[in-house]
Design an enzyme around this catalytic site. Structure first.
Site, PDB file in Angstrom:
ATOM      1  N   GLY A 114       0.941  -1.095  -0.025  1.00  0.00           N
ATOM      2  CA  GLY A 114       0.019   0.070   0.106  1.00  0.00           C
ATOM      3  C   GLY A 114       0.867   1.237   0.060  1.00  0.00           C
ATOM      4  O   GLY A 114       1.936   1.159   0.301  1.00  0.00           O
TER       5      GLY A 114
ATOM      6  N   CYS B  57       5.403  -6.033   1.703  1.00  0.00           N
ATOM      7  CA  CYS B  57       5.584  -4.596   1.521  1.00  0.00           C
ATOM      8  C   CYS B  57       5.181  -3.765   2.760  1.00  0.00           C
ATOM      9  O   CYS B  57       5.584  -3.989   3.850  1.00  0.00           O
ATOM     10  CB  CYS B  57       5.133  -4.274   0.341  1.00  0.00           C
ATOM     11  N   TYR B  58       4.194  -2.926   2.322  1.00  0.00           N
ATOM     12  CA  TYR B  58       3.337  -2.195   3.587  1.00  0.00           C
ATOM     13  C   TYR B  58       3.058  -3.197   4.495  1.00  0.00           C
ATOM     14  O   TYR B  58       2.998  -2.856   5.927  1.00  0.00           O
ATOM     15  CB  TYR B  58       2.155  -1.407   2.909  1.00  0.00           C
TER      16      TYR B  58
ATOM     17  N   HIS C 201       8.034  -8.234  -3.321  1.00  0.00           N
ATOM     18  CA  HIS C 201       6.513  -8.573  -3.645  1.00  0.00           C
ATOM     19  C   HIS C 201       6.977 -10.081  -4.451  1.00  0.00           C
ATOM     20  O   HIS C 201       7.352 -10.247  -5.521  1.00  0.00           O
ATOM     21  CB  HIS C 201       6.153  -7.785  -4.590  1.00  0.00           C
TER      22      HIS C 201
ATOM     23  N   GLU D 278       4.429 -11.977  -5.291  1.00  0.00           N
ATOM     24  CA  GLU D 278       3.554 -11.896  -6.299  1.00  0.00           C
ATOM     25  C   GLU D 278       3.890 -11.703  -7.578  1.00  0.00           C
ATOM     26  O   GLU D 278       3.300 -12.047  -8.744  1.00  0.00           O
ATOM     27  CB  GLU D 278       2.012 -11.477  -5.764  1.00  0.00           C
TER      28      GLU D 278
ATOM     29  N   ASP E 196     -17.704 -12.615 -20.481  1.00  0.00           N
ATOM     30  CA  ASP E 196     -18.210 -12.695 -19.309  1.00  0.00           C
ATOM     31  C   ASP E 196     -19.926 -12.855 -19.458  1.00  0.00           C
ATOM     32  O   ASP E 196     -20.536 -13.786 -18.671  1.00  0.00           O
ATOM     33  CB  ASP E 196     -18.363 -11.304 -18.650  1.00  0.00           C
TER      34      ASP E 196
ATOM     35  N   LYS F 100     -10.918 -12.837 -14.373  1.00  0.00           N
ATOM     36  CA  LYS F 100     -11.060 -13.069 -15.509  1.00  0.00           C
ATOM     37  C   LYS F 100     -10.662 -14.491 -16.054  1.00  0.00           C
ATOM     38  O   LYS F 100     -11.227 -15.156 -17.083  1.00  0.00           O
ATOM     39  CB  LYS F 100     -10.609 -11.826 -16.423  1.00  0.00           C
TER      40      LYS F 100
END
Ligand code: XMP
Length: 511
Positions: A54, A80-81, A167, A169, A225, A367
């Site tokens: 963040g 991180c944050y 990070h 991710e 979708d 998605k």
């Protein structure tokens, strides 16, 4: 059996949904909860908690935080944050770092730490921070360091609390997915049961229960979708579903026929209502050049047509729509329970008088998960791999007033762009590829005759989520073929240009 869940608490980080998607790719369900909406009940059944990154600094007065009593002894991974917050909450000290670490950095880890189990002791990670953990909280040890961050990862193994400054991710971090897997499986003890096969079975049952004796209306655009939504609802309620496919006259070449055929195959011909409203839309758009005005007109007209046809084929009790998980999180709704449609709908403003209960079978999905379901349900390949297409269609690719002639040029030229990229095997690798036409004209020579023709701009971009984009450096030979085919095959075009602006500062669509 209920799926195990990892809660991802969002502190406003740009990668929060990426963390969530990575965990799901490991087969574990996630719930993204904005930090300011966190309630104790939401963490009751989760197996572990991840604090996202963040933009704030934990030592600022109004920085987002959570009470440690909410964690109730559950494993926590701060990123991180989130790493700095974890240190702060448990009594450590966070300060502005002298050196801001940004980009790739080599990290040295303690392989004895359960978070780094089975990993090499040095590898490359991706950092983006200006604060750092200066003083460890009591009971914590440093389990990774970089040349400028002695506390690049911290842990209290006894309490199952872990923090990483980098990070895991993002794809630039080596072994990132293994670190997340160590957390969710070895530390939180999750069982990987989040599979789309199970999801389909569950959601079909839920829809059948929700709809009961009611009747469902679904607006289908041919996008993935709305089509997957229709397919799932159809599986659940069969003939009680009516799909309305409105052709607003701003679709791509051969699109109405292709979508209609696919839809009939998916939900059954008798459950599809096809409305060719192209004349009506073009009439309303006559003389309108402003893009936002065009969008407004298309939205209103769409709602009007939809309402007319739904009244004719009604009454209905439910409205099915393909809302995705990030939209649900962003709007601050919970995925449990069901909402009633009021004024907003993703196509445009729906009339308030609708008052239908929403059926949203995709509201827990990203998605890529919707694509997996489309494949599982055997939807046509072209539909699964389709590029995103804006709701207002070619009205945003025709610059200025929408006319029949410009629509024809835009349609035919776009089809050539797609065909040539397909031949080169490039079409599936790019985010969007199309042609744009406006009112500019340039001189051309055909035979010995000079004449004015339209300027067509070809736009091919790569992107991950549409928020940023790069123009694609397609080979000159392909550009050559595209340009020569467009000028030869599309009546009224004299020049072809290639758009080389990235987003930002440009947008993807010209209008
Ligand atoms: P821009 O042009 O803003 O586009 O860079 C980002 C992505 O959004 C799509 N887009 C739209 N989609 N209604 C939509 O449903 C719209 O009015 C609209 N405008 C842009 C665009 O195709 C791209 O993928």
């Amino acid at each position: 059996m209920e799926d195990d869940v990892i809660a991802v608490i969002d502190f406003g980080g740009q990668y929060t949904h990426l963390i969530s998607r990575r965990i799901r790719s490991l087969g574990v369900k996630t719930a993204v909860i904005p930090s300011r909406q966190l309630r104790p009940a939401e963490l009751k059944t989760v197996k572990g908690v991840i604090f996202s990154g963040g933009p704030a600094s934990v030592y600022e007065e109004d920085a987002p935080r959570v009470g440690i009593e909410l964690l109730e002894g559950r494993p926590v991974l701060g990123i991180c944050y989130g790493h700095q917050l974890l240190a702060h909450l448990f009594g450590g000290e966070v300060e502005k770092a002298r050196v801001r670490e940004y980009g790739r950095t080599v990290i040295q880890v303690d392989e004895g730490c359960r978070l780094f189990k089975g990993l090499p002791n040095r590898f490359m990670v991706w950092m983006s921070h200006s604060d750092h953990v200066k003083q460890l909280p009591p009971g914590f040890t440093a389990c990774a360091s970089t040349s400028s961050s002695p506390n690049a990862a911290i842990c209290n193994e006894g309490k199952q609390l872990y923090g990483v400054q980098f990070h895991p991710e993002v794809s630039h971090t080596e072994n990132g997915i293994q670190i997340l897997a160590n957390f969710v499986f070895n530390i939180c003890g999750c069982i990987p049961s989040w599979k789309m096969e199970n999801y389909v079975d569950r959601v079909v049952q839920e829809i059948a229960q929700q709809v009961g004796d009611g009747r469902v209306l679904c607006a289908v655009s041919g996008g993935i979708d709305s089509t997957v939504t229709a397919a799932l609802v159809s599986k659940a309620v069969g003939k009680k579903l009516k799909c309305i496919f409105i052709n607003h006259g701003l679709l791509r070449k051969k699109e109405p026929e292709q979508v209609l055929e696919a839809l009939k195959n998916i939900v059954g011909e008798e459950n599809v209502v096809y409305v060719d409203a192209s004349k009506r839309f073009l009439e309303k758009l006559r003389g309108v050049a402003d893009p936002e005005e065009k969008r407004k007109i298309i939205g209103h007209e769409f709602a009007a047509v939809f309402e007319e046809y739904s009244r004719k084929h009604g009454p209905f009790t439910h409205l099915a729509q393909g809302t995705l998980y990030p939209d649900v999180v962003e709007s601050g709704r919970s995925v449990g329970g069901s909402a009633v449609i009021k004024t907003h709908h993703n196509v445009g403003g729906m009339p308030e008088t609708f008052n239908l209960e929403l059926v949203e079978p995709l509201k827990e999905l990203y998605k890529d998960e919707v694509r997996q379901i489309a494949e599982l349900l055997g939807l046509p390949k072209w539909l699964v791999k389709r590029h995103p297409f804006p709701g207002p269609g070619l009205a945003v690719r025709v610059i200025g007033e929408v006319t029949e002639e410009k629509l024809r040029i835009c349609r035919d030229a776009s089809a050539i762009v797609e065909e040539e990229l397909e031949k080169m095997g490039l079409l599936d690798d790019v985010w969007q590829a199309f042609a744009v036409v406006g009112d500019d004209k340039a001189t051309g020579v055909k035979g010995d005759v000079r004449s004015l023709g339209h300027v067509v701009t070809v736009r091919v971009v790569s992107s991950v989520d549409g928020m940023t984009a790069d123009y694609v450096k397609i080979p000159y030979e392909t550009l050559d073929r595209i340009a020569s085919r467009i000028t030869n095959e599309v009546e009224g075009v004299s020049w072809v240009t290639y758009a080389i602006s990235s987003k930002p500062p440009a947008t993807i669509e010209p209008q």
